[in-house]
Motif scaffolding. Structure first.
Motif, PDB file in Angstrom:
ATOM      1  N   MET A 316      33.891  37.369  23.856  1.00 41.21           N
ATOM      2  CA  MET A 316      34.635  36.933  25.034  1.00 41.21           C
ATOM      3  C   MET A 316      33.704  36.251  26.040  1.00 41.21           C
ATOM      4  O   MET A 316      34.068  35.268  26.688  1.00 41.21           O
ATOM      5  CB  MET A 316      35.336  38.136  25.690  1.00 41.21           C
ATOM      6  N   PHE A 317      32.478  36.767  26.173  1.00 35.33           N
ATOM      7  CA  PHE A 317      31.464  36.136  27.024  1.00 35.33           C
ATOM      8  C   PHE A 317      31.201  34.696  26.563  1.00 35.33           C
ATOM      9  O   PHE A 317      31.136  33.769  27.378  1.00 35.33           O
ATOM     10  CB  PHE A 317      30.179  36.965  26.958  1.00 35.33           C
ATOM     11  N   SER A 318      31.069  34.508  25.241  1.00 31.11           N
ATOM     12  CA  SER A 318      30.829  33.175  24.689  1.00 31.11           C
ATOM     13  C   SER A 318      32.002  32.238  24.960  1.00 31.11           C
ATOM     14  O   SER A 318      31.815  31.073  25.296  1.00 31.11           O
ATOM     15  CB  SER A 318      30.563  33.283  23.183  1.00 31.11           C
ATOM     16  N   LEU A 319      33.225  32.762  24.826  1.00 30.04           N
ATOM     17  CA  LEU A 319      34.411  31.954  25.105  1.00 30.04           C
ATOM     18  C   LEU A 319      34.435  31.505  26.564  1.00 30.04           C
ATOM     19  O   LEU A 319      34.745  30.354  26.868  1.00 30.04           O
ATOM     20  CB  LEU A 319      35.676  32.766  24.785  1.00 30.04           C
ATOM     21  N   SER A 320      34.080  32.417  27.447  1.00 30.63           N
ATOM     22  CA  SER A 320      34.074  32.080  28.868  1.00 30.63           C
ATOM     23  C   SER A 320      33.019  31.029  29.194  1.00 30.63           C
ATOM     24  O   SER A 320      33.308  30.045  29.890  1.00 30.63           O
ATOM     25  CB  SER A 320      33.809  33.353  29.694  1.00 30.63           C
ATOM     26  N   ARG A 321      31.809  31.207  28.672  1.00 23.32           N
ATOM     27  CA  ARG A 321      30.739  30.251  28.955  1.00 23.32           C
ATOM     28  C   ARG A 321      31.031  28.878  28.344  1.00 23.32           C
ATOM     29  O   ARG A 321      30.500  27.866  28.794  1.00 23.32           O
ATOM     30  CB  ARG A 321      29.415  30.794  28.428  1.00 23.32           C
ATOM     31  N   GLY A 322      31.883  28.856  27.315  1.00 21.30           N
ATOM     32  CA  GLY A 322      32.265  27.582  26.716  1.00 21.30           C
ATOM     33  C   GLY A 322      33.448  26.933  27.401  1.00 21.30           C
ATOM     34  O   GLY A 322      33.872  25.840  27.016  1.00 21.30           O
ATOM     35  N   GLY A 323      34.018  27.592  28.414  1.00 20.17           N
ATOM     36  CA  GLY A 323      35.165  27.049  29.128  1.00 20.17           C
ATOM     37  C   GLY A 323      36.486  27.371  28.487  1.00 20.17           C
ATOM     38  O   GLY A 323      37.515  26.783  28.827  1.00 20.17           O
TER      39      GLY A 323
END
Length: 473
Positions: A316-323
């Motif tokens: 979920m962190f990766s999804l957020s940082r990817g927009g």
């Protein structure tokens, strides 16, 4: 180096996480996630489908896992980031692919957390028959959420000892079972059980193949080693070491324990009300052994749940940082923990609690079937991503890969075909029919959200690279 500079755009946006996991902890994290409910509880369902031929089912699952780990190790050594296979799919296939993989996987593991905590509640009934299961779900979940919220080093330390306990217990079980089967001289135990209750294939080849689906659920989470590499002290060394040790341990622990279990307890007696391991201990009749084994199984489920909370949080962190998710999900605490992503990723626990209250007898099976789609889809996409990854590097040969999957493209395509077959099979299996019924509309909804909200971009593995491949077309 075109590939390195291009991928750095993705990996750099995930900065802020602390690289505190040692290679030993990395190995234990991989094995810890895989040896949990899938082995201790899911094996009962697999045995019910396949009978003694479940050994072939788990062997096929082990082959798929070996191929998957090889593909992942090659990509992870080249690019160590918490976005992992979701980030690889984004760069080497397309942004849409990365979006779908990460959300499908996140949803699958969130639900898998629910299956683990449901199993924990079932195990606690061994000692506390009259205590409502939801109490155990809430209590243990709270403890693990706090552990994950402190620091990645705390998570790694607890996961190391969780995994050490259950690995030691499994080794002890194997030694005891070998003596019982081959050294006790008791005719009630032996390999004759493999054929004495309807033959080795009591439910035919179909039953054996359906059990492969359950075996995949059991091996699920070995891929978390690629996610954890984003917080490893020495990711290249850790991934290579974990790849080799995890494969050996999985083959030994799953196949050998199942073979011994079936030699002690006839497959027709392997129910789903309790773990087959506890049933074996009850059959042998060693005083206090069933309680000890139930405790170990409880630790195994908590270990798997701990690892799964970690991996869903990072995805979920990766999804957020990817927009691709709210910015708040990418915020980090002072110790480098994405707390908002952790809390959101705990939603599977709430769902497990609700289902356990509403459907206490079938909640585990329902959660496993629903979570299966995201897992199978992710494994399928990992193989496809690896194919695109290797083709990209063959065309842009500026950088030599320090770890390479052997016999490419045949091994990668074999894994792709096998996972496709497993996915299709779920639709024709009553227990797992919900897998595609839930999964396909879920992917369509995600695709519509992506197309309507997020910008589309052309990936690196487009029509050109696929058309050039003699192995795919």
């Amino acid at each position: 180096m075109t590939d390195t500079l291009g991928f750095e755009t993705i990996s750099n946006r995930e900065h802020g996480l602390k690289r505190q996991l040692t290679s030993g902890q990395m190995s234990m994290i991989a094995i810890g996630g895989a040896i949990g409910t899938g082995l201790f509880m899911g094996s009962a369902y697999a045995i019910g489908y396949a009978g003694p031929s479940v050994l072939l089912s788990y062997a096929i699952g082990a082959v798929i896992t070996l191929l998957l780990m090889g593909c992942l190790a090659e990509m992870t050594v080249a690019h160590s980031t918490s976005g992992s296979f979701g980030a690889y799919a984004e760069f080497y296939i397309s942004p849409l692919a990365g979006f779908l993989v990460r959300y499908a996987y996140w949803a699958a593991i969130v639900l898998a957390v629910g299956t683990e905590v449901t199993a924990v509640a079932m195990y606690m009934k061994y000692w506390f028959v009259n205590v409502p299961e939801w109490i155990w779900i809430v209590s243990f979940s709270s403890i693990l959420i706090v552990l994950n919220a402190i620091s990645v080093k705390t998570f790694g330390t607890f996961e190391y000892w969780f995994s050490t306990i259950k690995i030691g217990a499994i080794v002890g079980f194997i030694i005891l079972a070998v003596y019982v089967v081959f050294g006790s001289g008791n005719p009630d135990y032996g390999v004759h059980h493999y054929t004495s209750h309807g033959g080795f294939f009591p439910n035919g080849l179909q039953g054996m193949w359906v059990a492969v689906i359950v075996s995949i659920f059991g091996y699920l989470s070995v891929e978390m080693i690629a996610v954890a590499a984003g917080e490893a002290e020495d990711p290249e060394r850790a991934v290579k070491k974990a790849f080799r040790s995890t494969i050996v341990r999985l083959v030994v622990f799953y196949l050998l324990t199942l073979a011994l279990m079936l030699a002690i307890v006839p497959w027709v007696q392997a129910g789903v009300a309790q773990s087959p391991f506890v049933t074996v201990m009850q059959t042998i009749g060693i005083p206090g052994a069933t309680g000890v084994m139930n405790f170990v199984i409880l630790i195994a489920a908590l270990s798997a749940m701990n690892s799964q909370l970690y991996i869903t949080t990072r995805m979920m962190f990766s999804l957020s940082r990817g927009g691709y998710a709210p910015k708040a999900m990418g915020a980090l605490s002072k110790s480098g923990i994405p707390l908002n992503a952790l809390l959101l990723s705990s939603s599977g626990i709430a769902l497990a609690t609700l289902l356990n209250v509403m459907y206490p007898e079938s909640s585990f099976t329902l959660m496993m079937a629903i979570s299966m789609f995201g897992a199978i889809f992710t494994w399928f996409m990992i193989f496809l991503t690896h194919y695109c990854f290797r083709r990209y590097h063959e065309r842009h040969g500026e950088r030599k890969l320090s770890f390479r999957m052997r016999l490419f493209p045949y091994t990668t395509l074999l894994g792709l075909v096998l996972m496709g077959a497993v996915m299709i099979t779920t639709y024709f299996t009553e227990a797992f029919k919900m897998t595609l019924v839930f999964g396909v509309p879920f992917l369509l909804i995600l695709s519509l959200v992506y197309g309507g909200v997020l910008q589309k971009n052309q990936g690196q593995c487009g029509v050109e690279s696929v058309a050039e491949s003699p192995g795919l077309i």
